[in-house]
Every structure is written in C-alpha cells, then in structure tokens.
Enzyme design. Structure first.
Site, short mmCIF file in Angstrom:
data_model
loop_
_atom_site.label_atom_id
_atom_site.label_comp_id
_atom_site.label_asym_id
_atom_site.label_seq_id
_atom_site.Cartn_x
_atom_site.Cartn_y
_atom_site.Cartn_z
N ARG A 59 0.88 -5.38 -9.44
CA ARG A 59 1.59 -6.46 -8.75
C ARG A 59 0.79 -6.93 -7.55
O ARG A 59 -0.22 -6.34 -7.19
CB ARG A 59 2.98 -6.02 -8.34
CG ARG A 59 3.01 -4.77 -7.48
CD ARG A 59 4.25 -4.66 -6.60
NE ARG A 59 5.54 -4.90 -7.22
CZ ARG A 59 6.33 -3.97 -7.76
NH1 ARG A 59 5.92 -2.71 -7.80
NH2 ARG A 59 7.51 -4.28 -8.24
N TYR A 105 0.87 -6.65 1.69
CA TYR A 105 -0.09 -5.96 2.56
C TYR A 105 -1.55 -6.25 2.23
O TYR A 105 -2.45 -5.87 2.96
CB TYR A 105 0.16 -4.45 2.59
CG TYR A 105 0.05 -3.72 1.27
CD1 TYR A 105 -1.16 -3.58 0.61
CD2 TYR A 105 1.17 -3.11 0.71
CE1 TYR A 105 -1.25 -2.89 -0.59
CE2 TYR A 105 1.09 -2.42 -0.47
CZ TYR A 105 -0.13 -2.31 -1.12
OH TYR A 105 -0.22 -1.62 -2.30
N GLU A 106 -1.78 -6.95 1.10
CA GLU A 106 -3.16 -7.36 0.80
C GLU A 106 -3.50 -8.65 1.53
O GLU A 106 -4.59 -9.20 1.35
CB GLU A 106 -3.31 -7.54 -0.71
CG GLU A 106 -3.16 -6.23 -1.47
CD GLU A 106 -2.99 -6.43 -2.97
OE1 GLU A 106 -4.00 -6.33 -3.67
OE2 GLU A 106 -1.86 -6.70 -3.41
N ALA A 138 6.74 2.85 -6.76
CA ALA A 138 6.65 4.23 -6.26
C ALA A 138 7.21 4.22 -4.85
O ALA A 138 7.06 3.24 -4.12
CB ALA A 138 5.19 4.68 -6.22
N MET A 175 6.83 -0.38 -0.34
CA MET A 175 6.17 -1.60 0.19
C MET A 175 6.21 -2.76 -0.80
O MET A 175 5.31 -3.60 -0.81
CB MET A 175 4.71 -1.28 0.53
CG MET A 175 4.51 -0.09 1.44
SD MET A 175 2.78 0.31 1.63
CE MET A 175 2.90 1.92 2.44
N SER A 176 7.23 -2.79 -1.64
CA SER A 176 7.26 -3.86 -2.66
C SER A 176 8.70 -4.17 -3.05
O SER A 176 9.64 -3.81 -2.34
CB SER A 176 6.46 -3.43 -3.90
OG SER A 176 7.13 -2.37 -4.55
N HIS A 209 -2.39 8.57 -0.54
CA HIS A 209 -2.21 7.53 -1.57
C HIS A 209 -2.59 8.04 -2.96
O HIS A 209 -1.94 7.71 -3.96
CB HIS A 209 -3.03 6.30 -1.19
CG HIS A 209 -2.94 5.17 -2.18
ND1 HIS A 209 -1.74 4.54 -2.50
CD2 HIS A 209 -3.88 4.56 -2.94
CE1 HIS A 209 -1.96 3.60 -3.40
NE2 HIS A 209 -3.24 3.59 -3.70
#
Ligand code: HPA
Length: 279
Positions: free
Chosen positions: A85, A89-90, A117, A212-213, A248
C-alpha cells in the site's frame, strides 16, 4: 496524479480493466507489510500487473512493499488484491494514500478488505493474533475527503462514520472463525514507532492496536460506497509493553508467518461477502 482525485480513480479503473482483462471487480483486498503469503493463499492469479501501469500511484519507498496488483477469482467473486500500500509516512498526499481504494470502488468493488500489521496495546492480544477492527481513532490529522466537493456517486463531504467497519462483514468473518476478537485501531502518521507515554495515552483513549495505515483508506472506501472489513495482525507488543524495543524486520517476520492463515480466513469469507447480499 491529476488534481481531481476522483477523476484519477476513474482513469485508473479503466487501466485496471484493460490490464486484468476483467471489466469489473467485486472485492478489493489491501495487504499490509509482510502479508504477501495471504495473497498466495487466495489462489492462482488470473492476472498480475505493476501498479505503475494502473497509474496514479507514487513509487513505494519501503522494503517489504511490492508495488503489484493481482486479479484472482475466488469462488465466483472477482477479487482485486493490492500487494502493498501507499503510506502517508513516505511523504505521499492523503489522496495518493487512498487512490487504490478509490480505484477499486470505481472498478465496481462493493467490499474493501483492509489488512495491516499493528502493535498490541490490549494485553489480551499477543503477537500473531489477528483482530477484526471494530472502529478506529484517526490520529493522522488528515482526511481523504479534504478538497473539492465529491462528485455524484460518492457520499457527502460530511460523511457519517458511525458504522465505518461493517457489522455484517465482521459477523461473516466471525462465522468462519468464532475466536476472532475485535478491537479499536489507532492510526498514527509514523514512520517512527510510538513512545511508551503515547501508548499509555492511546490505551486510555480506548485503542487496542496501533499502526500507521488503514484509517484513511477505510474512510475513502466507505465514502465511495464500499463496505469495509479491517483485519489487523498484531505483530508486537506496543512500545513500553515488553522488555525489548521495536524492530521493523521482526514486525515483517511475524506478519509473514501469520499471513497465510489470515489468507485462508479471507478465502473462506470472500465468496460470501457479495453472495450474502451487498451486490
Ligand atoms: N506501532 C505502529 N505501527 C506498527 C506497530 C507498532 O507497534 N507494529 C506494526 N506496525
């Protein structure tokens, strides 16, 4: 992406039809970090293609995120799978983050399944535990509905989110696996993990998982008229809840180990999502 995110989704849906050979799809599945084995569990793809060819997607920047999509027939249901996805944050815009689900809805999908996750805040959720998302705290500070007035066919700008994560789909998932717990997912912008103080705050605020998603995609999918199922795989105790720090690579590893089991669950539920009434 063009300046009109809704027009961009329509254009990408046309590309998708050409690339997949399927005029329409029924269900979209967005697979998060390390979830590729779940895609394999859903069956042999009829088509696989690069998201760059679909158009409107920025290039990903995270190891473990492969920019591919698959078209798979599961029972009679035409399933579009995004392997990886687009994250805020990118450095992506909120419109880029939700482009995949808007494209899926424009391609006919009436159901969007979002996986991720997460760090476990609720002490009942150990690593490797899949949890149905019952609700979220959107702490990204963003909304995918920011911008022009939505065109016809979408919900209003001031969209109701009282039942964002479909009770019908959660009940279907629990029929397939009655032991699946439910929890509230807190979405933070990242990419750093949280501090222990932030996790204590989130727990007080009612969060069971943190990641974060998902939240922005869920809002955009619901706004586009799709029903949303969220499945969060707890990959680690949230910050401050174990003796070790967060890594990570460990997150990806736990997701990879549990993903095929969650893929099996989705394979059982997917054909019933449409047959049971939403189409
Ligand atoms: N925090 C935020 N995102 C995550 C985590 C976490 O602990 N684990 C997996 N994604």
């Amino acid at each position: 992406m063009t300046s009109d995110p809704y027009a961009a989704a329509r254009a990408s849906a046309e590309n998708l039809a050409r690339l997949s050979g399927q005029e329409r799809h029924d269900v979209a599945v967005v697979l998060g970090s390390g979830w590729a084995p779940a895609a394999d569990a859903l069956g042999t793809p009829a088509a696989e293609f690069d998201l760059a060819e679909v158009g409107g997607f920025p290039a990903p920047t995270v190891a473990g995120h492969v920019p591919l999509a698959r078209s798979v027939l599961v029972g009679g249901t035409r399933v579009l799978i995004y392997l990886g996805r687009i994250h805020l944050y990118e450095g992506n815009s909120v419109h880029a983050v939700v482009h995949g689900v808007r494209t899926a809805a424009a391609a006919g999908c009436k159901v969007v399944v979002l996986t991720n996750a997460s760090g476990g805040i609720n002490p009942a959720f150990g690593s490797g535990q899949p949890v149905l998302i019952s609700d979220h705290l959107n702490l990204t500070g963003k909304s995918p509905l920011t911008g022009p007035e939505p065109p016809a066919g979408y919900g209003p700008r001031f969209t109701d989110l009282s039942q964002l994560y479909s009770p019908r789909l959660r009940a279907l998932a629990r029929q397939a696996n009655p032991s699946l717990p439910e929890g509230v997912y807190a979405a933070l912008p990242g990419p750093h993990y949280e501090t222990p103080a932030e996790i204590r705050m989130l727990r007080t605020a009612g969060a069971d998982m943190v990641g974060m998603s998902t939240a922005l995609e869920a809002i955009a999918a619901h706004h586009a008229g799709a029903e949303v199922l969220g499945v969060s795989l707890v990959t680690n105790p949230a910050a401050g809840l174990s003796d070790s720090g967060l890594d990570h690579l460990e997150v990806l590893d736990v997701a990879k180990q549990a993903a095929s089991r969650v893929g099996d669950l989705l394979r059982a539920v997917l054909p019933r999502m449409i047959a049971d009434g939403s189409a």
